[in-house]
Structures are given as structure tokens and as C-alpha cells.
Design a protein around this motif. Sequence first.
Motif, PDB file in Angstrom:
ATOM      1  N   TYR A   1       0.401  -0.665  -0.121  1.00 23.48           N
ATOM      2  CA  TYR A   1      -0.084   0.197   0.231  1.00 23.48           C
ATOM      3  C   TYR A   1       0.745   1.127  -0.256  1.00 23.48           C
ATOM      4  CZ  TYR A   1      -3.872  -3.197   0.845  1.00 23.48           C
ATOM      5  OH  TYR A   1      -5.319  -4.162   1.115  1.00 23.48           O
ATOM      6  N   LEU A   2       1.929   1.341   0.634  1.00 25.52           N
ATOM      7  CA  LEU A   2       3.114   2.359   0.357  1.00 25.52           C
ATOM      8  C   LEU A   2       3.419   2.508  -0.236  1.00 25.52           C
ATOM      9  CD1 LEU A   2       4.614   4.505   1.786  1.00 25.52           C
ATOM     10  CD2 LEU A   2       6.205   2.373   2.704  1.00 25.52           C
ATOM     11  N   LEU A   3       3.897   1.905  -1.060  1.00 24.67           N
ATOM     12  CA  LEU A   3       4.764   1.811  -2.706  1.00 24.67           C
ATOM     13  C   LEU A   3       3.712   2.489  -3.615  1.00 24.67           C
ATOM     14  CD1 LEU A   3       6.708  -1.227  -2.521  1.00 24.67           C
ATOM     15  CD2 LEU A   3       7.697   0.998  -2.401  1.00 24.67           C
ATOM     16  N   VAL A   4       2.548   1.467  -3.127  1.00 26.51           N
ATOM     17  CA  VAL A   4       1.265   1.751  -4.568  1.00 26.51           C
ATOM     18  C   VAL A   4       1.121   2.843  -4.460  1.00 26.51           C
ATOM     19  CG1 VAL A   4      -1.091   2.057  -5.370  1.00 26.51           C
ATOM     20  CG2 VAL A   4       0.776  -0.197  -4.966  1.00 26.51           C
ATOM     21  N   ASP A   5       0.493   3.755  -2.779  1.00 27.43           N
ATOM     22  CA  ASP A   5       0.630   5.328  -3.034  1.00 27.43           C
ATOM     23  C   ASP A   5       1.293   6.035  -3.215  1.00 27.43           C
ATOM     24  OD1 ASP A   5      -2.114   7.024  -1.437  1.00 27.43           O
ATOM     25  OD2 ASP A   5       0.319   7.512  -0.326  1.00 27.43           O
ATOM     26  N   HIS A   6       2.936   6.050  -3.097  1.00 30.97           N
ATOM     27  CA  HIS A   6       3.513   6.639  -3.542  1.00 30.97           C
ATOM     28  C   HIS A   6       3.885   7.471  -4.732  1.00 30.97           C
ATOM     29  CE1 HIS A   6       7.817   8.340  -3.132  1.00 30.97           C
ATOM     30  NE2 HIS A   6       7.865   7.982  -4.014  1.00 30.97           N
ATOM     31  N   PHE A   7       3.960   5.817  -5.281  1.00 38.41           N
ATOM     32  CA  PHE A   7       3.386   6.145  -7.018  1.00 38.41           C
ATOM     33  C   PHE A   7       2.704   6.431  -8.003  1.00 38.41           C
ATOM     34  CE2 PHE A   7       7.305   2.870  -6.639  1.00 38.41           C
ATOM     35  CZ  PHE A   7       8.877   3.362  -6.556  1.00 38.41           C
ATOM     36  N   MET A   8       1.341   6.075  -7.312  1.00 39.43           N
ATOM     37  CA  MET A   8       0.435   7.080  -7.922  1.00 39.43           C
ATOM     38  C   MET A   8       0.328   7.814  -7.448  1.00 39.43           C
ATOM     39  SD  MET A   8      -1.312   5.027  -9.877  1.00 39.43           S
ATOM     40  CE  MET A   8      -2.650   5.923  -9.945  1.00 39.43           C
ATOM     41  N   GLY A   9       0.801   8.526  -6.783  1.00 36.18           N
ATOM     42  CA  GLY A   9       1.291  10.368  -6.756  1.00 36.18           C
ATOM     43  C   GLY A   9       2.000  10.891  -7.622  1.00 36.18           C
TER      44      GLY A   9
ATOM     45  N   VAL B   1       5.516  14.261 -16.981  1.00 32.95           N
ATOM     46  CA  VAL B   1       6.238  13.379 -16.264  1.00 32.95           C
ATOM     47  C   VAL B   1       6.907  12.669 -15.984  1.00 32.95           C
ATOM     48  CG1 VAL B   1       9.266  14.014 -16.737  1.00 32.95           C
ATOM     49  CG2 VAL B   1       7.886  16.020 -17.312  1.00 32.95           C
ATOM     50  N   TYR B   2       6.179  12.376 -14.837  1.00 35.09           N
ATOM     51  CA  TYR B   2       6.579  11.215 -14.307  1.00 35.09           C
ATOM     52  C   TYR B   2       5.526   9.917 -14.790  1.00 35.09           C
ATOM     53  CZ  TYR B   2       9.260  13.655 -11.662  1.00 35.09           C
ATOM     54  OH  TYR B   2      10.295  14.477 -11.038  1.00 35.09           O
ATOM     55  N   ARG B   3       4.153   9.977 -15.947  1.00 37.89           N
ATOM     56  CA  ARG B   3       3.058   9.070 -15.898  1.00 37.89           C
ATOM     57  C   ARG B   3       3.584   7.814 -16.486  1.00 37.89           C
ATOM     58  NH1 ARG B   3      -1.494  12.701 -17.343  1.00 37.89           N
ATOM     59  NH2 ARG B   3      -1.064  13.433 -15.011  1.00 37.89           N
ATOM     60  N   LYS B   4       4.389   8.254 -17.399  1.00 37.73           N
ATOM     61  CA  LYS B   4       4.615   6.862 -18.182  1.00 37.73           C
ATOM     62  C   LYS B   4       5.536   6.533 -17.068  1.00 37.73           C
ATOM     63  CE  LYS B   4       7.154   9.061 -21.224  1.00 37.73           C
ATOM     64  NZ  LYS B   4       5.994  10.278 -20.699  1.00 37.73           N
ATOM     65  N   GLN B   5       7.123   6.730 -17.135  1.00 37.30           N
ATOM     66  CA  GLN B   5       8.238   5.722 -15.561  1.00 37.30           C
ATOM     67  C   GLN B   5       6.986   5.517 -14.509  1.00 37.30           C
ATOM     68  OE1 GLN B   5       8.487   8.955 -17.403  1.00 37.30           O
ATOM     69  NE2 GLN B   5      10.055   9.788 -17.080  1.00 37.30           N
ATOM     70  N   ALA B   6       6.306   5.908 -13.700  1.00 39.14           N
ATOM     71  CA  ALA B   6       5.580   5.186 -12.978  1.00 39.14           C
ATOM     72  C   ALA B   6       4.324   4.542 -13.154  1.00 39.14           C
ATOM     73  CB  ALA B   6       4.381   6.636 -11.781  1.00 39.14           C
ATOM     74  N   ALA B   7       3.973   4.577 -14.319  1.00 42.09           N
ATOM     75  CA  ALA B   7       2.921   3.062 -14.639  1.00 42.09           C
ATOM     76  C   ALA B   7       3.901   2.349 -15.142  1.00 42.09           C
ATOM     77  CB  ALA B   7       2.227   3.634 -15.670  1.00 42.09           C
ATOM     78  N   MET B   8       5.044   2.167 -15.078  1.00 39.43           N
ATOM     79  CA  MET B   8       5.987   0.968 -15.311  1.00 39.43           C
ATOM     80  C   MET B   8       6.702   0.339 -14.548  1.00 39.43           C
ATOM     81  SD  MET B   8       9.015   1.596 -18.333  1.00 39.43           S
ATOM     82  CE  MET B   8       8.385   3.479 -18.380  1.00 39.43           C
ATOM     83  N   VAL B   9       6.802   1.277 -13.468  1.00 38.53           N
ATOM     84  CA  VAL B   9       6.875   0.986 -11.692  1.00 38.53           C
ATOM     85  C   VAL B   9       5.864   0.232 -11.412  1.00 38.53           C
ATOM     86  CG1 VAL B   9       7.681   1.297  -9.933  1.00 38.53           C
ATOM     87  CG2 VAL B   9       8.526   2.725 -11.748  1.00 38.53           C
ATOM     88  N   LEU B  10       5.113   0.342 -11.355  1.00 36.22           N
ATOM     89  CA  LEU B  10       3.479   0.209 -10.618  1.00 36.22           C
ATOM     90  C   LEU B  10       3.122  -1.219 -11.607  1.00 36.22           C
ATOM     91  CD1 LEU B  10       1.233   3.343 -10.610  1.00 36.22           C
ATOM     92  CD2 LEU B  10       2.080   1.816  -8.900  1.00 36.22           C
ATOM     93  N   ASN B  11       3.407  -1.287 -12.701  1.00 33.60           N
ATOM     94  CA  ASN B  11       2.924  -2.735 -13.116  1.00 33.60           C
ATOM     95  C   ASN B  11       4.274  -3.957 -12.238  1.00 33.60           C
ATOM     96  OD1 ASN B  11       1.302  -1.475 -14.552  1.00 33.60           O
ATOM     97  ND2 ASN B  11       2.748  -1.441 -16.606  1.00 33.60           N
ATOM     98  N   GLU B  12       5.634  -3.416 -12.488  1.00 30.84           N
ATOM     99  CA  GLU B  12       6.548  -4.415 -12.027  1.00 30.84           C
ATOM    100  C   GLU B  12       6.231  -4.835 -10.499  1.00 30.84           C
ATOM    101  OE1 GLU B  12       8.326  -6.340 -14.055  1.00 30.84           O
ATOM    102  OE2 GLU B  12       7.688  -4.803 -15.214  1.00 30.84           O
TER     103      GLU B  12
END
Length: 1118
Positions: free
Chosen positions: A502-510, A517-528
Motif C-alpha cells: 500500500y505504501l509503494l502503490v500510494d507513493h507511485f500513484m502520487g 513527466v513522471y506518468r509513463k515511468q510511474a506506470a511502468m514501476v507500478l506494473n512491476e
Amino acid sequence: MAVFDTPQEAFGILRPVCVQLTKVQTTENVERLQAQLQTISDSALQELQEYVLFPLRFTLKTPGPKRERLVQSVVQCITSILSTTCVKKQDLLQELFSELCLCLSSPSGLQPPAPLSEELKLTVIQALQVLMHSVYGDIILTLYQPSTLPHLGFAVSLLLALAEQEKAKQIKLAALKCLQVLILQCDCQEHHRLLDMVETRQCGNLFASFLPGISTALSRVITGDIKQGHMVTVSAIRLFYQTVCLVMADEQLATITQDEEKPSVEQSRVSELVVHRGPDWVKSTADKLSLLIHKIVESASLHPHWKVRLELVELVHHLMLKCSQSLVESVGHLLKALVGLVNDENNEVQSKCHEILRSTAELRTGAENRALADILSENLHSLATALPRLMNSQDDQGKFSTLSLLLGSLKLLGPKVNIVLNSAAHLQRVSKALMQILELDVADVKIVEERRWGPEDSLGEPSGSLQHGKGQKKYFRFFSDERIFLLIQQVCRVLGYYGNLYLLVDHFMGLYNESVVYRKQAAMVLNEVITGAAGLGVDVLHERETAVSTEDLKGTITSILEEYTDQVNWYLPTSIDTEGTSDELTVKHSRVRAIPRGAHSSSLISSSSPSSDPSPTIRSMNSNIWQICIQLEGVGCFAYVLGKEFRLLLASVLYPVLEKAGDSSLLISQTATGTMVDVCHACGYDSVQNLINGNSDYLVNGISLNLRRVAHQPHASRVLEAMLRHSDASLLPLVEDVIRDVLSALDQFYDDRASSFLGVLSTLVAALVQWFVVGKGKEHPQEQNLDQQSSTSSQKQREGSVITPMVQEVEQFFLDYIKQRQIAEGNLPAMEEEEEEVQAPAPEPEMNDSGAEGEAPLPAHAQIAKDVMERCIHLLSDKSLRVRLKVLDVLEFCVIVLHLHENHLLPMAHHAWPALVTRLINDDPLVVLRAFKVLCTLAEKCGDFLKRRFSKDVLPKLAGSLVAQAPVSARAGPVYSHTLAFKLQLAVLQGLGLLCEKLDLGESDLNKVADACLIYLSAKQPVKLQEAARSVFLHLMCVDPDATWLFLNEICCPLPYEPPHPSLQPVKLGRMGRQRTEFTDNVLGLLGELQRQETAAFQARPQEAPKPQPPSPTEALG
């Protein structure tokens, strides 16, 4: 077999040679001694060892300069003696040791290695190794006394200098090997005396004096030029950790007391060389070794050869196993090397690292384990602090090493990784570093340029985004090495596996919502992260304490999917097409208006403003395409994670994925198709067709609702298009009502949305062709059987019929001749004219009769094709070029579908004809090309129905166009073949002959075609146009071979035609006897082909009597 076995006999043979060598020191005398030694047995030589060695040693000790060849031969002879005998005396050992070392030293003594030849140096080094191996029993320990420290130091310095300074690889390796033997750590196959604890401690005390010099010199060798070869580096690393383990072993140092006195020695100067390994010395030495180990680790971990990296792992293993307490300051560097190589590309290095890490983690328990965790946490903190800077400054190899270190630290920490993640500052640094390095390169115009044109065949099972290891190949801005991306994937998955989900998903969704600028990278990280949290595709050293439950995963995935498929993030402008761009903007603006006023809405609007620019740039469109692709890959990942539980989310996810499967961008369409494959496998469907058919109720309902709100939901047609493209005929009954809705929407919005609706209609009729027409033999098998039976019976009747008597044939021939002559002169009998008048309205009563009787209803697919064709006929004159091209594509497919239903096809062709003729004779060349293709299809399916229309409306224009364009193509260069004019000429010529054959044109029309195509038989025309023109005449031969033969002979007559009887007049043709022209080659080829066809036809019917053919009108007039 030795000749002399007793010492007496051997002495008698060796004495003269030894005396002679003592008197005269020459190479010949040494070689003579060497030859005699071959005849002596080993036992006899052992008895005479000192006697034989004396003249050789005397030669080496003789003062004055000596030739290198003599010294080399002497040392070789000593080596051969020592290799078969044992040294049993302490004095002999020490003297030989010193004498051999003196052979390498310079006379001045300032530079230990003398400037000798490489052969001599290698020979002396090998002699030293043989000497150490030939020592008998405990005699070897006499060399390791405090009194011999100067001799050992001299030998060590010589060998280190050779290993460091020499260029020859063999000498470097031999010197390092000799040093290994000298510290009693030889790993050769020979038997060696094992040292007990006291003897090992004695050697450790002795070599403690040499440790600074040995370690410093070896560190320079290890970090030296890569050109020296990997074997030198491997040997140096091995010697380094063997020496350090000999001197700094925890087991030895624990037995040394604080007050232990230095060993007493007689010589005061020698006593100064002896080192007492007390606590102060150990701490000072450990600090200095820490610097050298750090230097070695940094260099060897990046070495390109895997054996060097494997030896570095061995260094870490030995030092941590034997010297972990004495070298506590170096444990951080050693762990850094180990975790950095956990993900090495070589399997052997990787497996060795895993083995050592597991053993390290298992052995260190209690306080020691906490200390190890503290060291790793401290390393991870410092690495997280420097990570953004390193990702920006290092090259690909440096980034790979840094990320390997990060991944190894995370793996070794295991569940304790939350210690770092719970620190907001460090989590922020790690995430920003990931955002920075994962930035995509979106400058390539090809991403936007690659479009999907027209309908595709059924799905070809492309590789999925996760199950097959990777999705679409991505190009990153700050690195190009594929291994770095795989490392980042593993880092994110390990974070998801051990970290607080929950901490990681909340942080990267933020971060996802913070900026585009961060949207594509954050989506890649969330998927993994989600993939790692499920324990899929992640390699770990420790099992986590508690696994994430399916309910938690499902809830987290649902929230992420809601963000992904939100209209602000899903409908982004990906092209500069006016209709497509307006669609995206309409969706986005409608979504923005629906957001209530407030801080949250303003942040969303500001974050989406770059993507909603009315005139997007190539960079922004590329960025949008990649964002959609990454989100689609995320859907595939989540399906893989949840498995069959993902079926509960299909009602909300499948519709938007199908929208993107029908997208015009090739990259998006391919990614969406791969996502459907992943969803299909994860949810347990046999095929994508079953996936679509099983959820068609959700999809059809969504399409129907959105077709009623086309202004706000313009992509409903894409979903239907994707369903048709990836399913089979069983889908048709399920979507029949939706197709009616599409036609109604086309009637209502034909002005501004005709292109999108025509796209789905094109896919629809193409699917109907694929399902119901291609490989046909299923719809009307009875008709085909009847046709085959009738043709077979007629053939049998012809074969069995009696040949007509010759008199009747001759009579019929002259009757036909008179009739053809009258037709040629224009004198038609009144009876025939009346017949034509009666035959003209003949189709009408037939249609009325059939209608009166009640015609059978059309099949569903044919009725749909008819309805589509009715709508498209009205759009043939649309002002948009794209619309006209799509309409022509749709018309062609409709004609193919309706070709078995003539009563419906012919009226539709009648209605479409005027607009089609306009497209053929007065439109853009692209439209003319497509319209001509439609015309050819119509002619093939409708036949005689178009004969008079074609002759009157189209043929004159086509012939005139060919004649007018022929001079241009005749004098054009090679570039002309790339122009639209050439492609139009080629298409017309390739299709015109088939049209003549299918429509069975009359003689006057055939003459027009022949006249127009004749000029293209010229050798001046492009080769492809000549080939196409020849194909026209080949088709004309099938329609009227006599007229074609006469026409070609008028152009070029290859042979004179002599009458078979003098009473007949000779035949005279226009070109008979003329010289070669530009048409000669092609005409002769065509005439030869005609002759071959006639010969083949005659040979195929040998039983039939030759029948006189009625003359053509041209022959009758002649």
C-alpha cells in the motif's frame, strides 16, 4: 631406460664431463653434461646430486659477465636435475635459492630485475618453482625462519616486479605462480606437505612483513591494463586473497597475545624486519587493506571477462569466511561486490554469488546478523542518496553496476528493506532515480508514423507482455543496454515482494498524478511492483514473512485500473488526423467539464493540459502513445497476477482494451492485441475469440449505449471493429443489432464521422468475406455439384457424338460466312433487329416473375452487405478523399459477398454505376486506382450486365488516357516507376485484358483496346508496362484469337504465307517483309504464345475431326 643404474658407473661417466665444465664454462660443455644426465637413473643421480650440481653452481658464481645463453643452459640443466631428485640438505636449499634469485637481479642492485631476455627470466622462474617442489620433508620449513627473511624478501620483490613490469603474459603468470608456491599455497596436482597450526602461524608471522608490498603490488596488477589478459588478473586476485588470509586469518590472530614478544634473532637488523601481529598492527593494516580491497572490487566487478568476476566472488568468500573480524572495515566493500554480482550475466558467477549470500545469511545469526543488516542498510541509504546523481552521470556499464548493487542489497536485506522504505526521504530518492532513468526517448517520428491501415485477418497470437518476458521494445533516453531495463524490472519486483504494497502503490500513484513527466515511468514501476507483490517473475534469497492476499491484490489492482482507464489518461491525442484529434479532445474536455470545481479538479486539469493541446507536437503524441501502451501492458500484467480472478474485472476492462485494439496507431493496436492474449491466457479462455464471444453481452451493451452519444463517446465503432477482427462467424448473430445501430449512426452523422464508421464497416464486410466467401464450397454445394455434373455430362456427349458429315459442315460454313459478311456491311436482317428489341426488356419480366413467386429471403450476412452497400453508394461523391477511398474498399467487399445473389447484386451495381464512373474518369489518381479495382471485381462478378455500360461510359476514357500517357512513359527515366501516373497505367493495363474476357466485349471494343495497348508493346516503354500490355493481348487471344492474330501480323509478319494451291491467290499483309521495329520482339513473343496455345489445344483433342471455323467480320470484309 637408464643405462647406468649404480652410483659408481654413473660417477665414471659424469666425472670427465663435470671436470671439463669446471675448467671451461661453455654452453657446449653444459649441453654435453645434460646429454650424459639422460643416461643416468634417478636413484644414481640422487646419490651424485651435489657432485653434479657443483660445476653448474660454480659456473653461476664465477665473477664477471656471462653470456645469457650460457646462464640459461645452466639453469635448464639444474632444473632437469631438481625435477628428478630431492633436496635433502638445508644449506643446499638456501644456496640454490639465493643463486637462482641472483640470476634475475641486476649487477647494480638498484633495479631488482635485470634487463635480461624473456626466455632467461622464464627459465629462472620455472627453476625456482621446481626447487620449491623438490624440497624433501621438513627441510622446506628451514627457508621460513626469521633469519632467512632477507632472502625471502629479495625473491618476493623480484617476482612482484616481474609480475608488474613485464609485458610478456607467460612471465607474468609464471611469476605469480612462483609467488603462490613461495607462500606455500600452491594448488597444483603434486603432493604437498600440509602445515599444522603452529607452522601456519609461523609462516603468517613471517609473511606479515611482506603483506604491504605484496598487497600493494598485486592491487596494481589487478587494476592494470585490460590488455594483459584475464588469466593474469585471475592469478593476481587469487594470490591476493591467499596472502591476506595467511596473514590476517581470525583463527591465527586470536592466538596471538598482547604481550607476546618478537622472536629473538641473532642479527639485530634482521630482527627489525620481523612483525608482531598485535591489535594495533592488525587495525592499521586492516585500514590500509580496506582501501586496496575497495580499489580491487571497483575494478574487478566491471571486468568484461566472467572468470575475473568469478575470482572476485572467491576473494569475497575467502575473506569473509576467514578474516571477517580482522577486516571488519572491508565487509561493506566485500558485500558490495557480492550483491553487485548477484545479477551477473554469467550463470556461474550468479549461482556462486547466490550460494555465498545464502551461506552468509544463514551463518550470521543474532547480533552478527543485526550487524550485517546494519551494514547493508547503511550501504543502501548511501546508495539511495547518490542514486539520482549516478544515474545522470554514469555510462551504461556504470549504471548496470550501480543497479546490480542496489538489487543485490535489496535481496540480501529481504524483509528488512522496509527499514529503508519507511524513510520518506530515501523512498523519495529511490523513486526519483527510477523516474529519471526510466524516461523514454519520445523523439522518434516513426512511433507516430506507423499506422494500422485497413482490416486485418484473425488474430495471430502475438507474444504477450509478461508471459513471454517483455512487451513492446522501449527506447530510453539515458541508457541503451537492454540488461539495465531487466535490472530495473527486478528492482521494482523485489520492492513489491518485500515492501509494503500500500505504501509503494500510494507513493507511485502520487508520482503518476503529480506530473505528465513522471506518468509513463510511474506506470511502468507500478506494473512491476504488482507483479513482484504476487511473487511472479522475481528472484529472491529469503522468503517474505507474510504473502499479500488475493483480496489485497484485487483491491489495489482495481484502484490502479480506475486511474489507467480514466478518460483523462486513456483518451490522449495520438495523431494529427482532424477527426481522431477532435474525438480525443471531445472526450477529454467532456471529462474535464464533469470534474467538480476545487483544488483536486484544478490539479487534474493542469496535469492533463500538456496532452490536451489542440495542436499536439510529435513529442507529445509519441509520449501519449507510449503512455497508453504501458497502461495496456499493465492490464496484461494484472491479469497474469490475478489469474481467473481477473474475470470479475472484465466487464470494466475489456471494452477499453478493445477500443485500443482498434486504434489507428500500430504500436497501440499491437500492444492492445498482446494484452488480450495475456487476458485470454490468464482467465482460462481457449482463444481470443472465446474471450470476446463470452463477454459479448457487456461489449454489445456498451457499444449500443455509446453509439447514442457519439459526440461524447466517439470510439464505440473501434470496439466493434476489434471484435469483428478478432472473432469468427459465430459472433455475427450477437452483433447484428449493433451493426444496425452503426448504420443508423452513419445516416445521422455522415458529415463529420463518416471515416470512423466506414472503418468498422470495412472491417465488417472484410470479415464477411473471410467467414462466408473465402474457401467457399459451403454455402451452395448443391449448385456446385450440379455444375460439375452438367459439365461432365456435356463433355461425355461431345466425346461420344458422331462426327457431322463433311457436306453438312461445308454447307454450314458458307451459311455462317454469308451471315458474317452481312453483319460486317451493316445489313442486319429485320428478324434479328426485332429479336434484339424483344430481348432488351427481357430482364424485367423475369424479375417480376420471381418477385411474384416470392423470392427466398437473403441470408443474414448477405442482407448486411446489401444494407452497407446501399449506404456507401451515397458516399461515393463525398468531398473527403479518405472517405471516398474507404467507400470503394467497402463496395468491393460487398460485391464479393453478394456475388451469389445476382438478383440483389445487379440492381445495386446499377445504382452504383454513375458515381463509380465519375470516380474512374474524373478524380484523384488514388481514387481512380481504387475505383478501377472495384470495376474489375464488378466485371468478374456481374459479367454481361456491365458490358454495354463499360463499352459506352468507361472504355473510351480508359483507352484515351492510355494513348495520351504513352509518350510520357516512353521517354521517362527510372524514377517514373514511382509516380502515381505509372501505377495507374500499370493497373489499367493489368486489369483491362481480364475485363475484356469477363465482359466478352465485341469486336469494335476489342479493336479499341488493341489500338490503345499497342503502343505499350514498344521496347521504349518501361519493362513492367510492356509485360502488362502483353497480358492484355493474351486475354484478347482468349476472346478472339483470329482477330488478335491478324492484328499482330499487321504489326509484324514474321513469315510469308504461300497458298497451298496455285489456284488460290497469295495472302498479303501490311508488315510482310518489313524490317525490325520497336514492336518486333513483343509481337513475335505473342504470336509464338498464340501458336503454342493452338498446338496444345489441337493435341488435347486428337479424336475430333478438324472443323472449319467461321470467318470473322474482318476476314469477311477482306
